[in-house]
Design a protein around this motif. Structure first.
Motif, PDB file in Angstrom:
ATOM      1  N   LYS A  75       0.858  -1.097  -0.024  1.00 25.19           N
ATOM      2  CA  LYS A  75      -0.109  -0.023  -0.041  1.00 25.19           C
ATOM      3  C   LYS A  75       0.962   1.191   0.221  1.00 25.19           C
ATOM      4  O   LYS A  75       0.653   2.517  -0.915  1.00 25.19           O
ATOM      5  CB  LYS A  75      -0.780   0.043   1.212  1.00 25.19           C
ATOM      6  N   ALA A  76       1.846   1.186   0.708  1.00 24.84           N
ATOM      7  CA  ALA A  76       2.959   2.372   0.848  1.00 24.84           C
ATOM      8  C   ALA A  76       3.450   2.668  -0.670  1.00 24.84           C
ATOM      9  O   ALA A  76       3.430   3.731  -1.044  1.00 24.84           O
ATOM     10  CB  ALA A  76       4.037   2.293   1.718  1.00 24.84           C
ATOM     11  N   GLN A  77       3.806   1.438  -1.332  1.00 27.48           N
ATOM     12  CA  GLN A  77       4.335   1.552  -2.783  1.00 27.48           C
ATOM     13  C   GLN A  77       3.237   2.250  -3.434  1.00 27.48           C
ATOM     14  O   GLN A  77       3.506   3.018  -4.416  1.00 27.48           O
ATOM     15  CB  GLN A  77       4.869   0.092  -3.233  1.00 27.48           C
ATOM     16  N   TRP A  78       2.015   1.500  -3.349  1.00 30.31           N
ATOM     17  CA  TRP A  78       0.860   2.178  -4.173  1.00 30.31           C
ATOM     18  C   TRP A  78       0.959   3.742  -4.101  1.00 30.31           C
ATOM     19  O   TRP A  78       0.971   4.373  -5.212  1.00 30.31           O
ATOM     20  CB  TRP A  78      -0.326   1.697  -3.966  1.00 30.31           C
ATOM     21  N   TYR A  79       0.997   4.139  -2.912  1.00 31.23           N
ATOM     22  CA  TYR A  79       0.652   5.604  -2.827  1.00 31.23           C
ATOM     23  C   TYR A  79       2.032   6.320  -3.232  1.00 31.23           C
ATOM     24  O   TYR A  79       1.806   7.379  -3.911  1.00 31.23           O
ATOM     25  CB  TYR A  79       0.429   5.905  -1.349  1.00 31.23           C
ATOM     26  N   LEU A  80       3.227   5.781  -3.170  1.00 31.33           N
ATOM     27  CA  LEU A  80       4.343   6.305  -3.601  1.00 31.33           C
ATOM     28  C   LEU A  80       4.209   6.404  -4.986  1.00 31.33           C
ATOM     29  O   LEU A  80       4.650   7.481  -5.806  1.00 31.33           O
ATOM     30  CB  LEU A  80       5.434   5.643  -3.220  1.00 31.33           C
ATOM     31  N   ASN A  81       3.843   5.353  -5.683  1.00 30.09           N
ATOM     32  CA  ASN A  81       3.831   5.386  -7.219  1.00 30.09           C
ATOM     33  C   ASN A  81       2.754   6.362  -7.626  1.00 30.09           C
ATOM     34  O   ASN A  81       3.097   6.984  -8.627  1.00 30.09           O
ATOM     35  CB  ASN A  81       3.451   3.891  -7.821  1.00 30.09           C
ATOM     36  N   THR A  82       1.749   6.587  -6.939  1.00 29.60           N
ATOM     37  CA  THR A  82       0.700   7.482  -7.429  1.00 29.60           C
ATOM     38  C   THR A  82       1.261   8.925  -7.223  1.00 29.60           C
ATOM     39  O   THR A  82       0.900   9.773  -7.970  1.00 29.60           O
ATOM     40  CB  THR A  82      -0.739   7.250  -6.648  1.00 29.60           C
ATOM     41  N   LEU A  83       2.100   9.255  -6.022  1.00 26.64           N
ATOM     42  CA  LEU A  83       2.607  10.372  -5.894  1.00 26.64           C
ATOM     43  C   LEU A  83       3.675  10.969  -7.101  1.00 26.64           C
ATOM     44  O   LEU A  83       3.987  11.884  -7.401  1.00 26.64           O
ATOM     45  CB  LEU A  83       3.464  10.488  -4.502  1.00 26.64           C
ATOM     46  N   LEU A  84       4.524   9.854  -7.435  1.00 26.92           N
ATOM     47  CA  LEU A  84       5.379   9.936  -8.327  1.00 26.92           C
ATOM     48  C   LEU A  84       4.616  10.279  -9.761  1.00 26.92           C
ATOM     49  O   LEU A  84       5.141  11.472 -10.399  1.00 26.92           O
ATOM     50  CB  LEU A  84       6.288   8.714  -8.738  1.00 26.92           C
ATOM     51  N   GLU A  85       3.649   9.621 -10.160  1.00 28.89           N
ATOM     52  CA  GLU A  85       2.613  10.005 -11.447  1.00 28.89           C
ATOM     53  C   GLU A  85       2.120  11.488 -11.248  1.00 28.89           C
ATOM     54  O   GLU A  85       2.236  12.249 -12.259  1.00 28.89           O
ATOM     55  CB  GLU A  85       1.811   8.941 -11.328  1.00 28.89           C
ATOM     56  N   ASP A  86       1.695  11.800  -9.838  1.00 27.66           N
ATOM     57  CA  ASP A  86       1.105  13.110  -9.585  1.00 27.66           C
ATOM     58  C   ASP A  86       2.298  14.006  -9.968  1.00 27.66           C
ATOM     59  O   ASP A  86       2.210  15.276 -10.634  1.00 27.66           O
ATOM     60  CB  ASP A  86       0.597  13.271  -8.352  1.00 27.66           C
ATOM     61  N   VAL A  87       3.533  13.951  -9.380  1.00 30.39           N
ATOM     62  CA  VAL A  87       4.665  14.751  -9.638  1.00 30.39           C
ATOM     63  C   VAL A  87       4.964  14.957 -11.110  1.00 30.39           C
ATOM     64  O   VAL A  87       5.067  15.899 -11.599  1.00 30.39           O
ATOM     65  CB  VAL A  87       5.783  14.721  -8.733  1.00 30.39           C
ATOM     66  N   VAL A  88       5.005  13.766 -11.745  1.00 28.62           N
ATOM     67  CA  VAL A  88       5.389  13.761 -13.095  1.00 28.62           C
ATOM     68  C   VAL A  88       4.348  14.739 -13.783  1.00 28.62           C
ATOM     69  O   VAL A  88       4.677  15.536 -15.107  1.00 28.62           O
ATOM     70  CB  VAL A  88       5.543  12.540 -13.935  1.00 28.62           C
TER      71      VAL A  88
END
Length: 93
Positions: A75-88
Motif C-alpha cells: 500500500k505504501a508503494q501504491w501511494y508512492l507510485n501515485t505520488l510519482l505519477e502526480d509529480v510527473v
C-alpha cells in the motif's frame, strides 16, 4: 520496470485475498463507479500530494505492527507510485 513492479504488487494483493485486490482496488473504496481516491484528488487539487505523502508515512509507520507487513508495504508503494505519477504530471503541465 515500473509496470513489472505494479504487476507483482497487484498479483500479491490478489493472491492474499482470493483474487480480490486489497492493495490496488479494494471494492469498499468504489461507490457507484467512482473510486474514493479520484474523489479525494478532485477535492484536494494541488494539495493531493500531501494526502499521498501522509498515507505513505502511515503505511511505513505501521507495517511491522499490524500483522500484514507485506500488504502495508504494498500500500505504501501504491501511494508512492501515485505520488510519482502526480509529480510527473505536474511537471509536464
Amino acid at each position: 520496470m515500473k509496470q513489472m513492479m505494479e504487476d507483482e504488487t497487484e498479483q500479491s494483493g490478489k493472491e492474499a485475498y482470493g483474487n480480490v485486490d486489497m492493495v490496488n482496488s479494494p471494492s469498499h473504496y468504489n461507490q457507484s463507479g467512482i473510486e474514493c481516491i479520484s474523489a479525494i484528488q478532485a477535492a484536494l487539487g494541488p494539495n493531493f500530494k500531501y494526502y499521498l505523502q501522509g498515507n505513505i508515512m502511515k503505511y511505513m509507520w505501521r507495517f511491522d505492527y499490524k500483522g500484514k507487513p507485506l500488504e502495508d508495504l504494498q500500500k505504501a508503494q501504491w501511494y508512492l507510485n501515485t505520488l510519482l505519477e502526480d509529480v510527473v504530471a505536474s511537471d509536464e503541465s
